[in-house]
Design an enzyme around this catalytic site. Sequence first.
Site, PDB file in Angstrom:
ATOM      1  N   ARG B 127      10.634  -4.184  51.694  1.00 28.42           N
ATOM      2  CA  ARG B 127      11.226  -5.477  51.603  1.00 28.42           C
ATOM      3  C   ARG B 127      10.974  -6.598  52.784  1.00 28.42           C
ATOM      4  O   ARG B 127      11.819  -7.248  52.790  1.00 28.42           O
ATOM      5  CB  ARG B 127      12.408  -5.571  51.151  1.00 28.42           C
ATOM      6  CG  ARG B 127      12.625  -4.870  49.591  1.00 28.42           C
ATOM      7  CD  ARG B 127      13.877  -5.408  48.786  1.00 28.42           C
ATOM      8  NE  ARG B 127      14.078  -4.527  47.357  1.00 28.42           N
ATOM      9  CZ  ARG B 127      14.664  -3.438  47.238  1.00 28.42           C
ATOM     10  NH1 ARG B 127      15.405  -2.960  48.373  1.00 28.42           N
ATOM     11  NH2 ARG B 127      14.752  -3.000  46.192  1.00 28.42           N
ATOM     12  N   LYS B 149       1.701 -18.363  56.445  1.00 23.28           N
ATOM     13  CA  LYS B 149       0.903 -18.065  54.964  1.00 23.28           C
ATOM     14  C   LYS B 149       0.140 -16.700  55.125  1.00 23.28           C
ATOM     15  O   LYS B 149      -0.660 -16.586  56.084  1.00 23.28           O
ATOM     16  CB  LYS B 149       0.133 -19.254  54.650  1.00 23.28           C
ATOM     17  CG  LYS B 149       0.468 -20.249  54.241  1.00 23.28           C
ATOM     18  CD  LYS B 149      -0.567 -21.511  53.454  1.00 23.28           C
ATOM     19  CE  LYS B 149      -0.040 -22.495  52.841  1.00 23.28           C
ATOM     20  NZ  LYS B 149      -0.948 -23.352  52.307  1.00 23.28           N
ATOM     21  N   GLU B 191     -11.790 -26.380  61.657  1.00 24.31           N
ATOM     22  CA  GLU B 191     -10.383 -26.587  61.459  1.00 24.31           C
ATOM     23  C   GLU B 191      -9.669 -27.639  62.639  1.00 24.31           C
ATOM     24  O   GLU B 191      -8.725 -28.306  62.296  1.00 24.31           O
ATOM     25  CB  GLU B 191      -9.535 -25.311  61.087  1.00 24.31           C
ATOM     26  CG  GLU B 191      -9.929 -24.495  60.088  1.00 24.31           C
ATOM     27  CD  GLU B 191      -9.385 -24.657  58.855  1.00 24.31           C
ATOM     28  OE1 GLU B 191      -8.620 -25.744  58.664  1.00 24.31           O
ATOM     29  OE2 GLU B 191      -9.660 -23.907  57.639  1.00 24.31           O
ATOM     30  N   LYS B 237      -0.230 -28.358  63.742  1.00 19.43           N
ATOM     31  CA  LYS B 237       0.158 -27.300  62.813  1.00 19.43           C
ATOM     32  C   LYS B 237       1.408 -26.881  62.842  1.00 19.43           C
ATOM     33  O   LYS B 237       2.176 -26.950  61.803  1.00 19.43           O
ATOM     34  CB  LYS B 237      -0.674 -26.057  62.794  1.00 19.43           C
ATOM     35  CG  LYS B 237      -0.331 -25.111  61.917  1.00 19.43           C
ATOM     36  CD  LYS B 237      -1.496 -24.555  60.894  1.00 19.43           C
ATOM     37  CE  LYS B 237      -0.959 -23.743  59.550  1.00 19.43           C
ATOM     38  NZ  LYS B 237      -1.762 -22.931  59.130  1.00 19.43           N
ATOM     39  N   GLU B 247       5.255 -25.712  51.964  1.00 21.72           N
ATOM     40  CA  GLU B 247       4.371 -26.569  51.368  1.00 21.72           C
ATOM     41  C   GLU B 247       4.832 -27.199  50.098  1.00 21.72           C
ATOM     42  O   GLU B 247       4.264 -27.138  48.929  1.00 21.72           O
ATOM     43  CB  GLU B 247       3.174 -25.916  51.169  1.00 21.72           C
ATOM     44  CG  GLU B 247       1.882 -26.713  50.780  1.00 21.72           C
ATOM     45  CD  GLU B 247       0.578 -25.946  50.616  1.00 21.72           C
ATOM     46  OE1 GLU B 247       0.386 -25.042  51.516  1.00 21.72           O
ATOM     47  OE2 GLU B 247      -0.145 -26.400  49.782  1.00 21.72           O
ATOM     48  N   ARG B 251       2.869 -30.333  53.769  1.00 19.18           N
ATOM     49  CA  ARG B 251       1.897 -29.319  54.374  1.00 19.18           C
ATOM     50  C   ARG B 251       0.645 -29.260  53.767  1.00 19.18           C
ATOM     51  O   ARG B 251      -0.188 -28.826  54.262  1.00 19.18           O
ATOM     52  CB  ARG B 251       2.723 -28.056  54.387  1.00 19.18           C
ATOM     53  CG  ARG B 251       1.984 -26.989  54.724  1.00 19.18           C
ATOM     54  CD  ARG B 251       2.736 -25.662  55.024  1.00 19.18           C
ATOM     55  NE  ARG B 251       1.871 -24.516  55.584  1.00 19.18           N
ATOM     56  CZ  ARG B 251       2.275 -23.350  55.909  1.00 19.18           C
ATOM     57  NH1 ARG B 251       3.337 -23.104  55.858  1.00 19.18           N
ATOM     58  NH2 ARG B 251       1.260 -22.367  56.260  1.00 19.18           N
ATOM     59  N   ASN B 255      -4.696 -29.002  53.804  1.00 19.03           N
ATOM     60  CA  ASN B 255      -5.604 -28.377  52.902  1.00 19.03           C
ATOM     61  C   ASN B 255      -6.805 -29.438  52.785  1.00 19.03           C
ATOM     62  O   ASN B 255      -7.543 -29.272  51.979  1.00 19.03           O
ATOM     63  CB  ASN B 255      -4.995 -28.424  51.291  1.00 19.03           C
ATOM     64  CG  ASN B 255      -4.238 -26.984  51.488  1.00 19.03           C
ATOM     65  OD1 ASN B 255      -4.619 -25.861  51.786  1.00 19.03           O
ATOM     66  ND2 ASN B 255      -2.833 -27.050  51.193  1.00 19.03           N
ATOM     67  N   HIS B 258     -10.309 -28.399  51.741  1.00 18.56           N
ATOM     68  CA  HIS B 258     -10.009 -27.126  51.147  1.00 18.56           C
ATOM     69  C   HIS B 258     -10.260 -26.823  49.744  1.00 18.56           C
ATOM     70  O   HIS B 258     -10.593 -25.850  49.340  1.00 18.56           O
ATOM     71  CB  HIS B 258      -8.653 -26.379  51.792  1.00 18.56           C
ATOM     72  CG  HIS B 258      -8.667 -26.137  53.365  1.00 18.56           C
ATOM     73  ND1 HIS B 258      -8.738 -26.943  54.101  1.00 18.56           N
ATOM     74  CD2 HIS B 258      -8.543 -24.653  53.706  1.00 18.56           C
ATOM     75  CE1 HIS B 258      -8.864 -26.414  55.294  1.00 18.56           C
ATOM     76  NE2 HIS B 258      -8.593 -24.722  55.171  1.00 18.56           N
ATOM     77  N   HIS B 262     -12.969 -24.815  49.028  1.00 19.78           N
ATOM     78  CA  HIS B 262     -12.675 -23.205  48.303  1.00 19.78           C
ATOM     79  C   HIS B 262     -13.470 -23.161  47.161  1.00 19.78           C
ATOM     80  O   HIS B 262     -13.986 -21.992  46.608  1.00 19.78           O
ATOM     81  CB  HIS B 262     -11.037 -23.126  47.845  1.00 19.78           C
ATOM     82  CG  HIS B 262     -10.191 -22.670  48.792  1.00 19.78           C
ATOM     83  ND1 HIS B 262      -8.925 -22.793  48.671  1.00 19.78           N
ATOM     84  CD2 HIS B 262     -10.402 -22.011  49.986  1.00 19.78           C
ATOM     85  CE1 HIS B 262      -8.296 -22.179  49.772  1.00 19.78           C
ATOM     86  NE2 HIS B 262      -9.328 -21.915  50.482  1.00 19.78           N
ATOM     87  N   HIS B 276     -15.757 -19.663  55.776  1.00 14.93           N
ATOM     88  CA  HIS B 276     -14.515 -20.428  55.283  1.00 14.93           C
ATOM     89  C   HIS B 276     -14.572 -21.652  55.919  1.00 14.93           C
ATOM     90  O   HIS B 276     -14.541 -22.841  55.458  1.00 14.93           O
ATOM     91  CB  HIS B 276     -13.239 -19.694  55.611  1.00 14.93           C
ATOM     92  CG  HIS B 276     -12.118 -20.608  55.242  1.00 14.93           C
ATOM     93  ND1 HIS B 276     -11.812 -21.036  54.220  1.00 14.93           N
ATOM     94  CD2 HIS B 276     -11.190 -21.146  56.023  1.00 14.93           C
ATOM     95  CE1 HIS B 276     -10.842 -21.963  53.994  1.00 14.93           C
ATOM     96  NE2 HIS B 276     -10.299 -21.953  55.281  1.00 14.93           N
TER      97      HIS B 276
END
Lengths: 377, 377
Positions: B127, B149, B191, B237, B247, B251, B255, B258, B262, B276
Site C-alpha cells: 500500500r 506521475k 521536453e 516543472k 492535474e 498542470r 501536456n 502530448h 500520443h 516519445h
Amino acid sequence: MSKSAEFTKLHVALGERSYDIVIGAGLDSAGLLIAQHLKRKRTFIITDKNVAETQLETFVKRFENAGIEIAQKVVLSPGEETKNFTVVSALVETLLHQGLERSDVIIALGGGVVGDITGFAAAIALRGIAFIQIPTTLLAQVDSSVGGKTGIDTPYGKNTIGAFHQPQLVLIDTNVLDTLPLRELQAGYAEIVKYGAIKDAKFFAWLEANGKQLLSGLEGEKHEFRIEAVIRSCQIKADVVVADEREEGERALLNFGHTFGHALESETGFSNALIHGEGVSIGMAMAARFSAELGFAPKADAERLIAHLKACGLPVHPSDKGPKALDPVRILAHMKHDKKVKDGRITLILLRGIGSAFITREVEEDRLLAFLRNELK
Amino acid sequence: MSKSAEFTKLHVALGERSYDIVIGAGLDSAGLLIAQHLKRKRTFIITDKNVAETQLETFVKRFENAGIEIAQKVVLSPGEETKNFTVVSALVETLLHQGLERSDVIIALGGGVVGDITGFAAAIALRGIAFIQIPTTLLAQVDSSVGGKTGIDTPYGKNTIGAFHQPQLVLIDTNVLDTLPLRELQAGYAEIVKYGAIKDAKFFAWLEANGKQLLSGLEGEKHEFRIEAVIRSCQIKADVVVADEREEGERALLNFGHTFGHALESETGFSNALIHGEGVSIGMAMAARFSAELGFAPKADAERLIAHLKACGLPVHPSDKGPKALDPVRILAHMKHDKKVKDGRITLILLRGIGSAFITREVEEDRLLAFLRNELK
C-alpha cells in the site's frame, strides 16, 4: 454525528479526503445521496454474483429513480481468490472500454472483497478516480468499507499490493443484513467485538448485554441493536483513521487478532473453511491468552473476551475451525510475512485489559513460538 | 534553490510529500545523499538492460561506499512495452520475496519507463513505500522523474493505469548523458523546449542561442549548458506541480504537444520508429500550427518554435517520422481516449505565443478533424 428520521451521518475528517458515512435501515434515498457526488449522472457498479442475486436490483432501482444512468454493471466471482492482479486489470480495462473519465465515480456494492478490489481499481484507474462504498455484509459495514484500505493478494500475503484510497461516501443500509447467513453475521460481529476490546470497555459491556439479540433476536430489537452497533463501530474506526490514516502508529491497533488470524487463514488457503471474521475471532482469543500469559492483561479479562466470542457462536481456538494439524513454525513464518514487520521483528497487538490494547515489537520470537506450540498441540 | 560545489538543490514543496531534486555533473556523493533517506541501510535497485550495461556499476559502487547494501538488482527489458501489468506484478512479487518492508526505499535507475514502472510498483507495494528517482536519460531528467506521475499502459492508452506517487528524492547526474545516443538526447531536448514554449519566453530565447551546443557542442560548454537547462526545466516543472499536483488545472499545460504526440505514438505502436520526445516535438509543432490557424497565436511565433525544433534535428511534421499513411479519423479517435477527456470533449493545450500556453475544451471536433486531414494529407 447528525441524525435524520431515515439515517445517521458520521463524518470522517481527513482534509480534502473527508467523507460521510451514512447509516440507516432501508436507505430508499440512496440514489439521491449518491447523485450529489456525481458530476455527470452516470456511474459504474461493481458487485459479485451473490450480491447481484439478492441486492443489485433494489439499488439499481434507487439509482434510476434518482436519474442516474448505470453505464455498466460488473459482476465478479465471490471470494478472496478474486482479489488478484488478473481480475483488477480486467476490471480497469472494462471500465476504460466503457469510456471511464477521471471525474467519474464507481460504486462498490458488496462485501470486503468487492470493496477492496473496487477501491484499488479506483485508486489506479486513470491515476485515481472516486468511488463509493455500499457494503452488504456486516464485516464490510463495520470495518473494510471505512478507512480507505484497498488491495489485492499475492503469494506473499493478503493485501500486499494495494493503496490507501479513501471512498467519497460510505452508504450503509443495515436491512441488507437480513439476507445474510448467520455465519457471515457472526464473522462480522467479531470485528464489532474487536472495537470494544481494544478501545471501549463500555461498548464491550453493551455487546455482552445485546450481542446475541443483535445476531438472532426478535425482528424490531435485532434491527435496532444492529444500527447501534454499526454506528458505534464506524465511529471508533473513523476516529482511529483520522488520527493515523496511513497506519504509521495507532491504526495498527485495529489489527488486534489479525496477525494470528491471517496466519491461520493463510494455512487454510483463505478458503471457506475459515472465513476472515472467524480467523479474527480465534486470533483475538489467542492474543488475549498470550497477553495474559505474558502478564500484560489480567487472566479474567482474557477469559471474559473469549467467553463472549464463544457465547456468540464464534470459534476461539485454532482447533475450533479450519485445518486440524497446524505447524507452529509455519504459522510463525506467516506472521513474519505480515506488512507490519519492521527490521524483521513481528508487530503484535496485545491487551492490557478489556477496552485497552497496545502495539509491541518487543516479544521474542522464541517466546511466541513456545506459545504457538502450546496453542496448536 | 541552493548550490554547493558539487550540486544544485531544488525543493518541491508539497507538504508531507515534499522532496529535493539534486542536480550535478558526476554525483560521487550519490550514496551519501541516498543514505540519509534509508531507515535501514538496504535498498533495491530497479533498472533496465541498457542502463545495467552502462551505469549500474558506477552507482552500485557509490552506494556501497556509503555502506548501503543492495538487497536486489532487478533488470527489466528496455522499452515502453515493459510498462504492463504482468511486469509490475512480477516486480512487486520479487521485492516481496526479498523481504520488502513498508519502511524500505526502492531506487529507479533509468529512463522514463524504469521510473514510471518503479514508481507505480512503489505506489502499490504494501500500500505504498518510498522510492528515489535516478533518471539516466535527458527526457527523464527534465520531465518524468519529477512530479510523481507513475503508471503503466493498457490497450486504452499510455499510463491509463497508475498513481500520483511522489519520489522521496530525485538525483540527477548529467554526466550519465555522455553515453546517451544523440537521438535520445534530442528527444529529451524536446521536453526542454516545451517548458520555454509554454511558460518562459526568456528561457526559450536562451535555448535558441545555446540548444545546439547543449546537444553536441564542445566538451566543457556542452556540460555547462546541460546543467543549466536541466535546472531551469526542473524548476518550471516543480513550480507547476506544486501549484497543481493532481492535474486538476494548470498542470495540464505540461501536456503541450502530448495529445497530438500520443496519438501518433499510438499509431506507431509506441515503437522505436517514433520515440516519445519525437512524438512531443511533432505534437508541439502541430499544436503551434493549429493555434496560429485558429487565430490564437501569431503565425511568427508558431514558425519560431517549429524552426528551433528543426534546427535541433527534431521532427516537426507527422510525415517526418513514423508511419506514412495516417488516417485522420483514427488519430482523432486516439485523442478521444486521452485521460484528460471530460464529458467526451478533447482537452487541447494551445499557444497564445512563445512562453504562453492555455488549456481549452472549446475546439469543435469538426474543426480539429479538418486540421488533421490537412496535416496528414
